[in-house]
Design a protein around this motif. Sequence first.
Motif, PDB file in Angstrom:
ATOM      1  N   ILE A  19       0.843  -1.197   0.000  1.00 29.61           N
ATOM      2  CA  ILE A  19       0.000   0.000   0.000  1.00 29.61           C
ATOM      3  C   ILE A  19       0.871   1.237   0.000  1.00 29.61           C
ATOM      4  O   ILE A  19       0.630   2.206  -0.722  1.00 29.61           O
ATOM      5  N   SER A  20       1.940   1.223   0.815  1.00 30.86           N
ATOM      6  CA  SER A  20       2.849   2.354   0.871  1.00 30.86           C
ATOM      7  C   SER A  20       3.485   2.618  -0.479  1.00 30.86           C
ATOM      8  O   SER A  20       3.604   3.755  -0.929  1.00 30.86           O
ATOM      9  N   MET A  21       3.903   1.529  -1.179  1.00 28.02           N
ATOM     10  CA  MET A  21       4.555   1.688  -2.473  1.00 28.02           C
ATOM     11  C   MET A  21       3.565   2.179  -3.525  1.00 28.02           C
ATOM     12  O   MET A  21       3.896   2.983  -4.393  1.00 28.02           O
ATOM     13  N   SER A  22       2.283   1.720  -3.404  1.00 26.92           N
ATOM     14  CA  SER A  22       1.309   2.125  -4.410  1.00 26.92           C
ATOM     15  C   SER A  22       0.996   3.601  -4.325  1.00 26.92           C
ATOM     16  O   SER A  22       0.501   4.196  -5.267  1.00 26.92           O
ATOM     17  N   ALA A  23       1.287   4.209  -3.161  1.00 23.27           N
ATOM     18  CA  ALA A  23       0.957   5.617  -2.974  1.00 23.27           C
ATOM     19  C   ALA A  23       1.735   6.516  -3.921  1.00 23.27           C
ATOM     20  O   ALA A  23       1.335   7.644  -4.163  1.00 23.27           O
ATOM     21  N   VAL A  24       2.828   6.054  -4.454  1.00 20.51           N
ATOM     22  CA  VAL A  24       3.638   6.904  -5.306  1.00 20.51           C
ATOM     23  C   VAL A  24       3.655   6.408  -6.754  1.00 20.51           C
ATOM     24  O   VAL A  24       4.520   6.769  -7.518  1.00 20.51           O
ATOM     25  N   THR A  25       2.712   5.564  -7.104  1.00 17.68           N
ATOM     26  CA  THR A  25       2.702   4.978  -8.434  1.00 17.68           C
ATOM     27  C   THR A  25       1.564   5.537  -9.280  1.00 17.68           C
ATOM     28  O   THR A  25       0.400   5.432  -8.910  1.00 17.68           O
ATOM     29  N   SER A  26       1.908   6.120 -10.390  1.00 19.46           N
ATOM     30  CA  SER A  26       0.903   6.629 -11.321  1.00 19.46           C
ATOM     31  C   SER A  26       0.313   5.471 -12.125  1.00 19.46           C
ATOM     32  O   SER A  26       1.012   4.524 -12.486  1.00 19.46           O
ATOM     33  N   GLN A  27      -0.995   5.573 -12.418  1.00 19.49           N
ATOM     34  CA  GLN A  27      -1.627   4.547 -13.245  1.00 19.49           C
ATOM     35  C   GLN A  27      -1.470   4.843 -14.731  1.00 19.49           C
ATOM     36  O   GLN A  27      -1.728   3.985 -15.570  1.00 19.49           O
ATOM     37  N   LEU A  28      -1.032   6.039 -15.065  1.00 15.44           N
ATOM     38  CA  LEU A  28      -0.851   6.394 -16.468  1.00 15.44           C
ATOM     39  C   LEU A  28       0.224   5.519 -17.113  1.00 15.44           C
ATOM     40  O   LEU A  28       1.301   5.336 -16.559  1.00 15.44           O
ATOM     41  N   SER A  29      -0.074   4.995 -18.275  1.00 20.91           N
ATOM     42  CA  SER A  29       0.962   4.309 -19.040  1.00 20.91           C
ATOM     43  C   SER A  29       1.898   5.363 -19.618  1.00 20.91           C
ATOM     44  O   SER A  29       1.575   6.559 -19.639  1.00 20.91           O
ATOM     45  N   ARG A  30       3.055   4.933 -20.079  1.00 18.30           N
ATOM     46  CA  ARG A  30       4.015   5.883 -20.647  1.00 18.30           C
ATOM     47  C   ARG A  30       3.414   6.607 -21.852  1.00 18.30           C
ATOM     48  O   ARG A  30       3.600   7.813 -22.019  1.00 18.30           O
ATOM     49  N   GLN A  31       2.668   5.877 -22.664  1.00 17.73           N
ATOM     50  CA  GLN A  31       2.042   6.486 -23.839  1.00 17.73           C
ATOM     51  C   GLN A  31       0.977   7.495 -23.433  1.00 17.73           C
ATOM     52  O   GLN A  31       0.874   8.576 -24.009  1.00 17.73           O
ATOM     53  N   GLN A  32       0.179   7.153 -22.414  1.00 22.79           N
ATOM     54  CA  GLN A  32      -0.854   8.068 -21.941  1.00 22.79           C
ATOM     55  C   GLN A  32      -0.243   9.335 -21.352  1.00 22.79           C
ATOM     56  O   GLN A  32      -0.742  10.441 -21.591  1.00 22.79           O
ATOM     57  N   GLU A  33       0.829   9.170 -20.614  1.00 23.51           N
ATOM     58  CA  GLU A  33       1.494  10.335 -20.039  1.00 23.51           C
ATOM     59  C   GLU A  33       2.057  11.238 -21.137  1.00 23.51           C
ATOM     60  O   GLU A  33       1.975  12.470 -21.053  1.00 23.51           O
ATOM     61  N   LYS A  34       2.617  10.632 -22.191  1.00 24.36           N
ATOM     62  CA  LYS A  34       3.123  11.419 -23.315  1.00 24.36           C
ATOM     63  C   LYS A  34       1.997  12.205 -23.979  1.00 24.36           C
ATOM     64  O   LYS A  34       2.162  13.372 -24.345  1.00 24.36           O
ATOM     65  N   GLN A  35       0.833  11.553 -24.145  1.00 25.42           N
ATOM     66  CA  GLN A  35      -0.307  12.235 -24.757  1.00 25.42           C
ATOM     67  C   GLN A  35      -0.743  13.429 -23.921  1.00 25.42           C
ATOM     68  O   GLN A  35      -0.999  14.515 -24.447  1.00 25.42           O
ATOM     69  N   LEU A  36      -0.826  13.223 -22.598  1.00 27.12           N
ATOM     70  CA  LEU A  36      -1.241  14.314 -21.720  1.00 27.12           C
ATOM     71  C   LEU A  36      -0.231  15.451 -21.719  1.00 27.12           C
ATOM     72  O   LEU A  36      -0.598  16.626 -21.816  1.00 27.12           O
ATOM     73  N   CYS A  37       1.045  15.114 -21.603  1.00 28.84           N
ATOM     74  CA  CYS A  37       2.081  16.147 -21.592  1.00 28.84           C
ATOM     75  C   CYS A  37       2.068  16.942 -22.892  1.00 28.84           C
ATOM     76  O   CYS A  37       2.291  18.159 -22.898  1.00 28.84           O
ATOM     77  N   SER A  38       1.788  16.265 -24.010  1.00 37.12           N
ATOM     78  CA  SER A  38       1.703  16.949 -25.293  1.00 37.12           C
ATOM     79  C   SER A  38       0.535  17.922 -25.310  1.00 37.12           C
ATOM     80  O   SER A  38       0.661  19.060 -25.787  1.00 37.12           O
ATOM     81  N   MET A  39      -0.606  17.503 -24.762  1.00 38.17           N
ATOM     82  CA  MET A  39      -1.778  18.373 -24.706  1.00 38.17           C
ATOM     83  C   MET A  39      -1.547  19.581 -23.802  1.00 38.17           C
ATOM     84  O   MET A  39      -2.050  20.681 -24.052  1.00 38.17           O
ATOM     85  N   LEU A  40      -0.770  19.368 -22.734  1.00 37.55           N
ATOM     86  CA  LEU A  40      -0.556  20.409 -21.732  1.00 37.55           C
ATOM     87  C   LEU A  40       0.693  21.232 -21.984  1.00 37.55           C
ATOM     88  O   LEU A  40       0.988  22.167 -21.240  1.00 37.55           O
ATOM     89  N   ASN A  41       1.459  20.864 -23.010  1.00 30.89           N
ATOM     90  CA  ASN A  41       2.693  21.568 -23.350  1.00 30.89           C
ATOM     91  C   ASN A  41       3.652  21.599 -22.166  1.00 30.89           C
ATOM     92  O   ASN A  41       4.178  22.634 -21.768  1.00 30.89           O
ATOM     93  N   THR A  42       3.848  20.414 -21.570  1.00 32.97           N
ATOM     94  CA  THR A  42       4.768  20.301 -20.445  1.00 32.97           C
ATOM     95  C   THR A  42       5.573  19.018 -20.603  1.00 32.97           C
ATOM     96  O   THR A  42       5.226  18.155 -21.421  1.00 32.97           O
ATOM     97  N   SER A  43       6.625  18.894 -19.827  1.00 29.53           N
ATOM     98  CA  SER A  43       7.458  17.694 -19.907  1.00 29.53           C
ATOM     99  C   SER A  43       7.318  16.813 -18.678  1.00 29.53           C
ATOM    100  O   SER A  43       7.851  15.706 -18.640  1.00 29.53           O
TER     101      SER A  43
END
Length: 464
Positions: A19-43
């Motif tokens: 549970i402690s380890m899951s607290a810092v784990t994003s559910q976003l896949s690498r591809q999903q994170e790339k899509q979001l960062c592209s939409m938000l113009n951030t890295s």
Amino acid sequence: MFLLQNLVEGLLLWTERQISMSAVTSQLSRQQEKQLCSMLNTSRLSLLFKASVHGYTAAAFHSRCDRQGPTVTVAYNASGFVFGAYISKDYAQTGQNIADEKAFLFSFNEKKKKKDPLRVVSGEAQRSFTDGNTGPNFVSLQFLYNNTATVYSNPGTYHFDPVEMHGDDLQLTECEVYRVEGAGALMEKPWRNVQWDFEKRKALMDTIAGWKHGVSSVKKVRILLVGPVGAGKSSFFNSINSVFKGYVSNQANTGCAGTSLTTQFRTYAIKASGGGRILPVTLCDTMGLEEGMNAGLDIEDFASILKGHIQDKYQFNPSMPLQTESPSFCKEPSLKDKIHTVVYVIDTCKVKLLSDKMIEKLAAFRRKTNQMGVPQLVLLTKVDEACSSVAADLKSIYQSPYIYRMMQEVSVNLGISLSAVIPVRNYSQELELDPKTDILLLNAVIQMLRTTESFFDDLYQEED
């Protein structure tokens, strides 16, 4: 029966760690994170809130996401939709409708292999989102509705097709909120002054090497590093050691693991380069703090370290603190064996993800340290990973609103003055030294030595 009890206790401990380890784990896949960062113009996105860990409640959301600047809410459902909303302004529970020309809703579904994600802006200039005491409320979409794992959907202010937005599936499997790094402007002036020139680096090194406190019986002050697993305690010693050696060194064991890689109490001396003398400071490393019972550094062992009872290379046993009859127990420690300053080491990226249990544990250690009259500081590590502006230019560290907010939050949570919170960047993957990184590290050691002086000043007063 005894074996069964041990098995149950072991299973509970394993569950707590997961549970402690899951607290810092994003559910976003690498591809999903790339899509979001592209939409938000951030890295970079920094995870602030995870409903499956912190709770599907408005109170849990606001406790971690208010006044964090630009954020993006990301929801997931069993139909494969990843959808949510971005705002460029703070949550502050004002109860007002907020205008935000940069706000938008989004959705994408990798199962449908659609190339371009859906992006919808508000049709009402004055109602981009409602800044109330509910879950994230974007008028047409309200997440954590009635403190449940659901979303309220009513297209209108934002015009969208519910099937296209979330597949008409309003049950959430997860809801996360991220801070969008680099989206906010830097402060006009740094709120702490730092000299970044090479001459200052040399002057700091000379000051540390020649530091004297006036107590003849103590040749080297002992500074204890304490903090959660993976915060960077061992890395801090390696980094300071590297500065004085003149090259990147990895004497202390570091790495990534769910539990502490440091299992012994270690004392590390620092030696100047070229066969120079030993510096008048010893950095002491311990097991990392963990949430579960019988895991991580025990508070009784911590107290024994402060008093000077525990010797170098003692092997910690989290289920049983050091006993007085043990050969590793120093029965009559002198002043030079005691700890003269305690430094709490915390990962800046995880300040918002510190659980209530971890904050309580840190508070207990703080109280014990106060009772023993030992001064304390906080070291915030990994500042470059926490803020993209700082990653781009370390000199902007005291102009970053995000770093400033994290320092304020640590100050409040631990009950330590803001002036006692010091941000640094450790060496982790570099092969060569960087002067700006060195200056931050050396300034941190200077503050530790200055703080240690107060420990000896108190001794003088007691003698008088």
